[in-house]
Write a protein that holds these residues in place. Structure first.
Motif, PDB file in Angstrom:
ATOM      1  N   SER A   1      17.150 -23.076 -10.631  1.00 51.40           N
ATOM      2  CA  SER A   1      17.743 -22.258 -11.690  1.00 51.40           C
ATOM      3  C   SER A   1      17.708 -22.975 -13.037  1.00 51.40           C
ATOM      4  O   SER A   1      17.581 -22.337 -14.075  1.00 51.40           O
ATOM      5  CB  SER A   1      19.177 -21.861 -11.337  1.00 51.40           C
ATOM      6  OG  SER A   1      20.037 -22.972 -11.408  1.00 51.40           O
ATOM      7  N   LYS A   2      17.802 -24.313 -13.019  1.00 55.00           N
ATOM      8  CA  LYS A   2      17.657 -25.058 -14.277  1.00 55.00           C
ATOM      9  C   LYS A   2      16.233 -24.982 -14.798  1.00 55.00           C
ATOM     10  O   LYS A   2      16.001 -24.773 -15.983  1.00 55.00           O
ATOM     11  CB  LYS A   2      18.027 -26.527 -14.061  1.00 55.00           C
ATOM     12  CG  LYS A   2      19.462 -26.848 -14.260  1.00 55.00           C
ATOM     13  CD  LYS A   2      19.664 -28.348 -14.186  1.00 55.00           C
ATOM     14  CE  LYS A   2      21.108 -28.713 -14.332  1.00 55.00           C
ATOM     15  NZ  LYS A   2      21.331 -30.156 -14.269  1.00 55.00           N
ATOM     16  N   GLN A   3      15.252 -25.160 -13.896  1.00 48.48           N
ATOM     17  CA  GLN A   3      13.857 -25.152 -14.308  1.00 48.48           C
ATOM     18  C   GLN A   3      13.429 -23.785 -14.826  1.00 48.48           C
ATOM     19  O   GLN A   3      12.684 -23.684 -15.796  1.00 48.48           O
ATOM     20  CB  GLN A   3      12.958 -25.565 -13.151  1.00 48.48           C
ATOM     21  CG  GLN A   3      13.087 -27.017 -12.782  1.00 48.48           C
ATOM     22  CD  GLN A   3      12.313 -27.362 -11.526  1.00 48.48           C
ATOM     23  OE1 GLN A   3      11.796 -26.485 -10.832  1.00 48.48           O
ATOM     24  NE2 GLN A   3      12.240 -28.646 -11.213  1.00 48.48           N
ATOM     25  N   ARG A   4      13.883 -22.737 -14.163  1.00 47.27           N
ATOM     26  CA  ARG A   4      13.489 -21.380 -14.573  1.00 47.27           C
ATOM     27  C   ARG A   4      14.421 -20.791 -15.629  1.00 47.27           C
ATOM     28  O   ARG A   4      14.257 -19.648 -16.021  1.00 47.27           O
ATOM     29  CB  ARG A   4      13.446 -20.472 -13.349  1.00 47.27           C
ATOM     30  CG  ARG A   4      12.374 -20.907 -12.382  1.00 47.27           C
ATOM     31  CD  ARG A   4      12.201 -19.947 -11.272  1.00 47.27           C
ATOM     32  NE  ARG A   4      11.166 -20.428 -10.365  1.00 47.27           N
ATOM     33  CZ  ARG A   4      10.847 -19.853  -9.244  1.00 47.27           C
ATOM     34  NH1 ARG A   4      11.493 -18.768  -8.857  1.00 47.27           N
ATOM     35  NH2 ARG A   4       9.912 -20.356  -8.477  1.00 47.27           N
ATOM     36  N   ARG A   5      15.419 -21.588 -16.034  1.00 45.41           N
ATOM     37  CA  ARG A   5      16.353 -21.202 -17.085  1.00 45.41           C
ATOM     38  C   ARG A   5      17.094 -19.908 -16.770  1.00 45.41           C
ATOM     39  O   ARG A   5      17.271 -19.043 -17.614  1.00 45.41           O
ATOM     40  CB  ARG A   5      15.647 -21.103 -18.436  1.00 45.41           C
ATOM     41  CG  ARG A   5      15.055 -22.419 -18.859  1.00 45.41           C
ATOM     42  CD  ARG A   5      14.402 -22.293 -20.221  1.00 45.41           C
ATOM     43  NE  ARG A   5      13.622 -23.472 -20.527  1.00 45.41           N
ATOM     44  CZ  ARG A   5      14.078 -24.508 -21.198  1.00 45.41           C
ATOM     45  NH1 ARG A   5      15.313 -24.517 -21.614  1.00 45.41           N
ATOM     46  NH2 ARG A   5      13.304 -25.528 -21.452  1.00 45.41           N
TER      47      ARG A   5
ATOM     48  N   PRO B   1      27.429 -24.067 -15.637  1.00 45.69           N
ATOM     49  CA  PRO B   1      26.418 -23.055 -15.924  1.00 45.69           C
ATOM     50  C   PRO B   1      27.028 -21.879 -16.673  1.00 45.69           C
ATOM     51  O   PRO B   1      28.153 -21.486 -16.426  1.00 45.69           O
ATOM     52  CB  PRO B   1      25.933 -22.634 -14.534  1.00 45.69           C
ATOM     53  CG  PRO B   1      27.047 -22.963 -13.622  1.00 45.69           C
ATOM     54  CD  PRO B   1      27.763 -24.136 -14.219  1.00 45.69           C
ATOM     55  N   VAL B   2      26.276 -21.341 -17.593  1.00 41.08           N
ATOM     56  CA  VAL B   2      26.711 -20.196 -18.374  1.00 41.08           C
ATOM     57  C   VAL B   2      25.633 -19.132 -18.253  1.00 41.08           C
ATOM     58  O   VAL B   2      24.458 -19.423 -18.438  1.00 41.08           O
ATOM     59  CB  VAL B   2      26.922 -20.582 -19.861  1.00 41.08           C
ATOM     60  CG1 VAL B   2      27.328 -19.380 -20.672  1.00 41.08           C
ATOM     61  CG2 VAL B   2      27.934 -21.697 -19.966  1.00 41.08           C
TER      62      VAL B   2
END
Length: 153
Positions: free
Chosen positions: A109-113, A150-151
């Motif tokens: 989820s961080k990589q794919r924003r 996370p937001v």
């Protein structure tokens, strides 16, 4: 409101509601023991590999002593796991597997924003009396020390 967390927590509580009290006690103790093992591992790893990392306090012992401090409780926890019931093994394995899967999902989820992550920087305060209540807790620093959250975008 953390709706997902409340729903998952309620589901876990309802599913464990049919177990005997002894089994529940053993499961809860083992989950707590797993979290302690993670804390000991983090303590030793940070002490050995991130010596210059800024932190609120430092235990004044050499690195080898930090390993020795974590060794007896770790051995005790492993002995408790060794004499536990098979339900504990299955539950612990599932908890660890779920944690690894959720960690991987977080990385993806961080990589794919899918989320934006707010990061905070820990800063030193030169005046330690500033912002403290009677218990010595610094109310101003509590916000600075919060982990990345996370937001939704």
């Amino acid at each position: 409101t953390p709706t997902t967390g409340i729903i998952v927590g309620t589901t876990v509580i309802l599913s464990l509601g049919t177990a005997e009290f002894g089994q529940l006690l053993e499961l809860l103790n083992c989950v707590y023991a797993l979290s302690l093992l993670m804390e000991y591992a983090a303590f030793v790893k940070l002490r050995l590999y991130h010596k210059d990392m800024q932190r609120p306090y430092r235990i004044p012992i050499p690195d080898w002593a930090a390993v020795l401090i974590a060794l007896p409780p770790t051995i005790g926890i492993l002995v408790i796991f060794a004499i536990s019931n098979w339900h504990v093994y299955i539950f612990s394995a599932c908890a660890i597997a779920l944690g690894l899967v959720l960690h991987k999902i977080g990385e993806v989820s961080k990589q794919r924003r899918w989320f934006t992550y707010e990061t905070t920087v820990i800063s030193n305060q030169s005046d330690s009396s500033k912002g403290e209540d009677e218990g010595g807790f610094d109310q101003n620093r509590s916000e600075e020390l919060s982990p990345s959250t996370p937001v939704l975008v």
